[in-house]
Each structure stands twice: as C-alpha cells, then as structure tokens.
Design a protein around this motif. Structure first.
Motif, PDB file in Angstrom:
ATOM      1  N   ALA A  42      27.203  16.314  14.503  1.00 44.11           N
ATOM      2  CA  ALA A  42      27.175  15.920  13.090  1.00 44.11           C
ATOM      3  C   ALA A  42      25.840  15.275  12.749  1.00 44.11           C
ATOM      4  O   ALA A  42      25.392  14.361  13.444  1.00 44.11           O
ATOM      5  CB  ALA A  42      28.311  14.953  12.782  1.00 44.11           C
ATOM      6  N   LYS A 140      32.134  20.994   4.861  1.00 45.99           N
ATOM      7  CA  LYS A 140      32.805  19.735   5.160  1.00 45.99           C
ATOM      8  C   LYS A 140      32.770  18.817   3.950  1.00 45.99           C
ATOM      9  O   LYS A 140      31.767  18.763   3.220  1.00 45.99           O
ATOM     10  CB  LYS A 140      32.132  19.061   6.354  1.00 45.99           C
ATOM     11  N   MET A 174      36.529  21.718   6.207  1.00 43.10           N
ATOM     12  CA  MET A 174      36.690  20.553   7.073  1.00 43.10           C
ATOM     13  C   MET A 174      36.796  19.312   6.189  1.00 43.10           C
ATOM     14  O   MET A 174      35.825  18.937   5.528  1.00 43.10           O
ATOM     15  CB  MET A 174      35.499  20.434   8.029  1.00 43.10           C
ATOM     16  N   GLU A 176      37.538  15.243   5.781  1.00 50.02           N
ATOM     17  CA  GLU A 176      37.525  13.969   6.496  1.00 50.02           C
ATOM     18  C   GLU A 176      38.150  12.901   5.602  1.00 50.02           C
ATOM     19  O   GLU A 176      37.488  12.358   4.719  1.00 50.02           O
ATOM     20  CB  GLU A 176      36.091  13.587   6.860  1.00 50.02           C
ATOM     21  N   TRP A 214      40.803  22.382   8.142  1.00 54.97           N
ATOM     22  CA  TRP A 214      40.805  21.581   9.362  1.00 54.97           C
ATOM     23  C   TRP A 214      40.572  20.133   8.943  1.00 54.97           C
ATOM     24  O   TRP A 214      39.903  19.872   7.945  1.00 54.97           O
ATOM     25  CB  TRP A 214      39.686  22.016  10.316  1.00 54.97           C
ATOM     26  N   LYS A 216      39.129  16.238   9.956  1.00 53.15           N
ATOM     27  CA  LYS A 216      38.167  15.512  10.795  1.00 53.15           C
ATOM     28  C   LYS A 216      38.600  14.054  10.763  1.00 53.15           C
ATOM     29  O   LYS A 216      38.546  13.404   9.715  1.00 53.15           O
ATOM     30  CB  LYS A 216      36.759  15.690  10.220  1.00 53.15           C
ATOM     31  N   ALA A 234      42.753  19.745  14.039  1.00 54.62           N
ATOM     32  CA  ALA A 234      41.940  18.561  13.778  1.00 54.62           C
ATOM     33  C   ALA A 234      40.815  18.449  14.788  1.00 54.62           C
ATOM     34  O   ALA A 234      40.924  18.889  15.935  1.00 54.62           O
ATOM     35  CB  ALA A 234      42.803  17.305  13.818  1.00 54.62           C
ATOM     36  N   LEU A 235      39.728  17.842  14.334  1.00 55.13           N
ATOM     37  CA  LEU A 235      38.588  17.531  15.177  1.00 55.13           C
ATOM     38  C   LEU A 235      38.394  16.027  15.169  1.00 55.13           C
ATOM     39  O   LEU A 235      38.517  15.385  14.121  1.00 55.13           O
ATOM     40  CB  LEU A 235      37.328  18.233  14.674  1.00 55.13           C
ATOM     41  N   LEU A 237      36.245  12.659  15.280  1.00 57.44           N
ATOM     42  CA  LEU A 237      34.893  12.213  14.979  1.00 57.44           C
ATOM     43  C   LEU A 237      34.517  11.043  15.870  1.00 57.44           C
ATOM     44  O   LEU A 237      35.366  10.294  16.346  1.00 57.44           O
ATOM     45  CB  LEU A 237      34.751  11.857  13.501  1.00 57.44           C
ATOM     46  N   VAL A 265      33.702  16.335  16.747  1.00 53.68           N
ATOM     47  CA  VAL A 265      32.559  16.355  15.832  1.00 53.68           C
ATOM     48  C   VAL A 265      31.906  14.986  15.953  1.00 53.68           C
ATOM     49  O   VAL A 265      32.419  13.996  15.442  1.00 53.68           O
ATOM     50  CB  VAL A 265      32.977  16.591  14.362  1.00 53.68           C
TER      51      VAL A 265
END
Length: 289
Positions: A42, A140, A174, A176, A214, A216, A234-235, A237, A265
């Motif tokens: 990122a 994102k 994405m 967040e 997705w 984040k 999900a990713l 962070l 990420v």
C-alpha cells in the motif's frame, strides 16, 4: 536509489508515455499470487497528506526514496500487487515496475488528514472508467462512518456508487471501513470488535452488487468474531509502523488463519520498518502466507 530524471523527462516531454506504458503492461494471470493469497504493498498515503512513518512526520515526502522502497518491495518473491494513487502508479509504470502485478487504484483522497472536512471524503482520484482504461485490476476506497458528522452520508453514497461502477467493469472494489469519531481536531478510528463488525456489515451492503467487493480491515481483538460478520473476502491491513514488529507479525499470522482472510495489504510497516530493511520485512510478511 532509482534515478527519477527519466520519470521527470517523460512527464515533461512525453506525457503520452504513461498511457503507452499502461497499455504495454503485462497483466497478472489472476488476483492471487503463487501462494494462493494476495500480498499488496500500500502506497496511497501521501495524497491524503499523511506522510508520517514511525517517528518521522515527513518520511513519505521524499518521492525518490518512496519509489525506491516500493520497487524493492515489489521485486520480492510473493509480492503480487500494489495500491496507490495515479501519481505513484504512473511513476511505477514509467519505471516498468508493474508487470504481472495486481494494480489497485486509490479513489477517494479528498478527506485530507487533520482537516475539518476529513469525513466528507470526496472521490478525487481514480474512478471506474479510468481504472478500466488503464487496465488496472481494481479500486480502493476508504469509508469512515462518523455518527456525529453529516458528511458521512455523502461518502456512503459515493462509495456505493463506486462499488457499482467497479463491478460493471468486473474490477475489484476494495472497501476499507471504520467507525470514526472526531477528537482533539483529529478523526480517530474506533478499533473495538463491535465497531469493526458494524463498519464491515455496512460496507458489505454498499453498491448494486457485492460480487466484486473485498474488505480491507485492521487486526483488532476477537478477530474470529469480527470476521464472522461477513462472507466477503477480506485483506488485512498493516497500519502504523510498530516498534514491536514481532507482535505485529503474530497478529497478522493469526488473522490469516481465518477463512475469509485472503491476504495482506501493508504499507508503511513494510516500507519503513524498524531498522530499515525493506526486503527483510517484506519477506517475513510473505512467509506468513
């Protein structure tokens, strides 16, 4: 350190070189790396005026140094993508650093850090059409939900529209999400399990479809219960640079064991690690996958 003179010359004399580099970029075979997960670097913080990494308030303010760190990370085995704003991604295109990488463009950068309008987070960078035109893999967006700030509703509406636009192009959206509150002139994200569950369930419902959405999310307490709130992939962070790197890696490893978590990420924690060894920090993160 990589020489930026070539980038400056291209931007000044051959601006069309950016579109040419995007068209010539070798696209990745899919969103996952060879380890079956995503490992994304990122680098979209500067466009929000958030330049701090560790104790240095302007660490990300040196573009040549930042690009060098990003390129070092992208060259490490197992790293299969990058997240950035147009200026950074276009620099990387001109450096030839994005072949075979998943490229995610950052979309809403209008909620500048430390401003009175931070929650009213306007979409001032990429949109679905420009990401599709560049041949990138997704976009994102940051969604901060402040129950006491009416600017939240504009961001919610814009994020919902962006999710639909990206899905129409079959691009990853994405999102967040955070529950946020203003205190002492700053917007602070609430990191309790209850707050994250609420934020995630709101984010999951945005847009005309969730097929390409997705999440984040940060690592918080009781992650098993938090991640049970959604079936969306999900990713995880990385968050701020931590002096206790060992503890951070342990938290990431535990979160990666959960079924909905599909990768990492991470930005500043790997680009500006304690001790300065970017390659070593990245390799250690990849080993968790």
């Amino acid at each position: 350190m990589r020489d930026v003179l070539e980038i400056v010359a291209a931007r000044a004399d051959r601006p069309g070189a950016i579109a040419s580099a995007a068209a010539a970029r070798r696209r990745p075979a899919g969103w996952r790396g060879e380890h079956g997960r995503m490992m994304i670097i990122a680098a979209d913080h500067p466009a929000r005026g958030a330049l701090r990494a560790g104790p240095d308030p302007l660490a990300m303010g040196n573009r040549a140094d930042l690009l060098d760190r990003i390129c070092t990370a992208l060259e490490r085995p197992g790293v299969n993508g990058v997240l950035g704003t147009p200026d950074i991604l276009e620099d990387l295109l001109l450096l030839g650093a994005l072949d075979d990488k998943v490229v995610i463009g950052s979309m809403n950068r209008g909620g500048l850090a430390g401003t009175s309008f931070e929650i009213d987070d306007r979409f001032t960078a990429y949109d679905g059409d420009s990401l599709a035109a560049a041949g990138f893999e997704g976009g994102k967006m940051l969604l901060r939900i402040d129950p006491d700030d009416a600017g939240t509703v504009a961001t919610l509406q814009a994020c919902g529209r962006a999710v639909g636009d990206l899905a129409a192009h079959q691009l990853m959206a994405m999102v967040e999400p955070f529950i946020s509150h203003r205190a002492d002139g700053r917007v602070r994200n609430e990191l309790s399990p209850e707050a994250m569950i609420r934020a995630m369930t709101v984010a999951a419902g945005l847009g005309t479809t969730s097929a390409y959405t997705w999440l984040k999310v940060p690592v918080v307490d009781d992650m098993e219960r938090v991640m049970a709130a959604t079936t969306l992939p999900a990713l995880i962070l990385g968050g701020e640079v931590s002096q206790d790197a060992d503890a951070a890696y342990v938290r990431w490893s535990k979160a990666l064991a959960l079924p909905t978590v599909q990768g990492l990420v991470i930005g500043r924690s790997l680009l500006y690690p304690p001790g300065g060894d970017v390659a070593g920090a990245v390799d250690r993160a990849v080993s968790l996958l």
